[in-house]
Design a protein around this motif. Structure first.
Motif, short mmCIF file in Angstrom:
data_model
loop_
_atom_site.label_atom_id
_atom_site.label_comp_id
_atom_site.label_asym_id
_atom_site.label_seq_id
_atom_site.Cartn_x
_atom_site.Cartn_y
_atom_site.Cartn_z
N GLU A 125 3.28 1.09 -3.01
CA GLU A 125 2.65 -0.20 -3.31
C GLU A 125 2.35 -0.97 -2.03
OE1 GLU A 125 4.76 -2.56 -6.12
OE2 GLU A 125 4.85 -1.00 -7.65
N GLU A 126 3.26 -0.90 -1.07
CA GLU A 126 3.06 -1.62 0.19
C GLU A 126 1.84 -1.10 0.93
OE1 GLU A 126 5.63 -2.92 4.15
OE2 GLU A 126 6.26 -1.21 2.95
N LEU A 127 1.68 0.22 1.00
CA LEU A 127 0.54 0.80 1.70
C LEU A 127 -0.76 0.54 0.94
CD1 LEU A 127 2.12 4.11 2.95
CD2 LEU A 127 1.16 2.32 4.38
N GLU A 159 -8.15 -8.37 13.33
CA GLU A 159 -7.15 -8.37 12.26
C GLU A 159 -7.16 -7.05 11.49
OE1 GLU A 159 -8.14 -11.78 9.94
OE2 GLU A 159 -7.52 -13.23 11.48
N VAL A 160 -8.37 -6.50 11.28
CA VAL A 160 -8.49 -5.21 10.61
C VAL A 160 -7.78 -4.12 11.42
CG1 VAL A 160 -10.13 -3.37 10.01
CG2 VAL A 160 -10.61 -5.72 9.33
N GLU A 161 -7.99 -4.15 12.74
CA GLU A 161 -7.36 -3.14 13.60
C GLU A 161 -5.84 -3.24 13.54
OE1 GLU A 161 -7.39 0.19 15.68
OE2 GLU A 161 -9.18 -0.82 14.89
N LYS A 162 -5.31 -4.46 13.51
CA LYS A 162 -3.86 -4.64 13.41
C LYS A 162 -3.33 -4.11 12.09
CE LYS A 162 -3.52 -8.70 16.43
NZ LYS A 162 -3.24 -10.16 16.49
N LEU A 163 -4.05 -4.39 11.00
CA LEU A 163 -3.63 -3.89 9.69
C LEU A 163 -3.67 -2.37 9.63
CD1 LEU A 163 -5.42 -6.49 7.36
CD2 LEU A 163 -2.95 -6.19 7.63
N THR A 165 -3.32 -0.34 12.18
CA THR A 165 -2.20 0.15 12.99
C THR A 165 -0.89 0.07 12.21
OG1 THR A 165 -3.30 -0.53 15.04
CG2 THR A 165 -0.91 -0.19 15.14
N GLU A 166 -0.69 -1.06 11.52
CA GLU A 166 0.52 -1.22 10.72
C GLU A 166 0.58 -0.17 9.61
OE1 GLU A 166 2.69 -4.58 7.84
OE2 GLU A 166 0.86 -5.08 8.92
N ARG A 167 -0.56 0.07 8.96
CA ARG A 167 -0.60 1.08 7.90
C ARG A 167 -0.31 2.47 8.45
NH1 ARG A 167 -6.16 1.92 4.69
NH2 ARG A 167 -6.76 2.69 6.74
N GLY A 280 -4.12 7.00 12.38
CA GLY A 280 -5.05 5.99 12.88
C GLY A 280 -6.28 6.56 13.54
N GLY A 281 -6.39 7.90 13.55
CA GLY A 281 -7.53 8.55 14.21
C GLY A 281 -8.81 8.47 13.40
#
Length: 302
Positions: A125-127, A159-163, A165-167, A280-281
């Motif tokens: 759910e988090e992802l 912000e998209v790039e940070k999200l 990376t977190e994912r 992330g690739g």
């Protein structure tokens, strides 16, 4: 130049120079990319990767996409099938690649590769919520682009790039947890043992050996013609080819697994950083996008 132009297009819009033709274009014109209108042009997915298709030869315009979406909502036009056919071919080729990869592993490893599905392991759910946030942010990027709010667009892209990376980091942690179950069953190296003696360099593969022979023949011919410097250069190139590592099929003792999204090999010995780089690739993200898009198109057809 193409890469720089694409980067400027992302930040400032493809019509940043005030192209007059853009004003006169209609979404149904032949020089407009229909796949982009539907929401995904494959030419944009794999830039600067081995799957790079080069720049799209047709026009991309958010304004024309907006006009198309309005027409589609009225039942006037729909280009969904065209995009679905294109990305379906990409998925078929990727799935064939995955099938070939599994065949190169032994039976036990193949079963393990199928059992550890990247998709199943990384569906939480988090992802899913992170993926949803990324999609919403990308919609905001398009909106700011249409409104000419470049600063907001750049901020949202960050912000998209940070999200993402977190994912990717959370996905790698989940897959690492699954891999740890495999690691526990593998023989562990004994401590404080001296390193094994270096293995002799493997013989070049057939194609590399053929290139070496060609360079040596070229050096001989140049030497006979008195072109000493050129002959020496050809010899150096032959020596460099001899030092290239031989291309080998993946070894099963690496305990490889196959990513069911993009077909890449992953090892149970990979670090979390290596796995995060994979998730992330561009290749993995590109195939993930087309798989999500075709599922979306199929829902619309129902």
């Amino acid at each position: 130049m193409d890469a720089m132009r694409k980067q400027l297009d992302v930040l400032m819009g493809a019509n940043r120079n005030g192209d007059v033709r853009e004003v006169n274009r209609k979404y149904y014109d032949r020089d407009v990319c229909r796949m982009y209108l539907v929401g995904l042009c494959p030419h944009e997915l794999f830039q600067l990767t081995k799957m790079d298709m080069g720049p799209c030869p047709k026009a991309h315009s958010l304004q024309l996409r907006k006009e198309y979406e309005e027409a589609r909502a009225k039942g006037v036009d729909s280009y969904d099938r065209e995009l679905e056919d294109v990305i379906d071919r990409l998925i078929v080729e990727c799935d064939k690649k995955i099938g070939r990869a599994l065949k190169r592993l032994d039976d036990d490893d193949a079963k393990a590769a199928i059992a550890i599905s990247v998709t199943e392991v990384t569906q939480t759910e988090e992802l899913n919520e992170l993926s949803k946030q990324i999609k919403e942010k990308l919609k905001d990027v398009d909106k700011y682009d249409l409104e000419g709010k470049t600063d907001f667009k750049i901020q949202t892209l960050e912000e998209v790039e940070k999200l993402r990376t977190e994912r990717a980091e959370k996905q790698s942690a989940l897959l690492l947890e699954a891999f740890n179950k495999d690691r526990a069953s593998l023989p562990q190296p004994l401590p404080n043992l001296p390193p094994p003696p270096p293995l002799p360099a493997p013989a070049p593969d057939a194609r590399t050996q053929e290139m070496i022979n060609e360079k040596l023949k070229k050096a001989e011919d140049l030497g006979e013609q008195g072109m000493v410097d050129e002959a020496q250069k050809a010899l150096e190139e032959a020596e460099a080819l001899k030092k290239l590592p031989a291309r080998q099929e993946p070894a099963t003792d690496q305990k490889l697994r196959v990513c069911d999204i993009c077909g890449a090999f992953l090892s149970v010995y990979d670090s979390d950083r290596r796995l995060a780089d994979h998730f992330g690739g561009k290749l993995h993200l590109g195939y993930m996008q087309i798989r999500e898009k075709i599922a979306e198109l199929q829902v619309w057809e129902r």
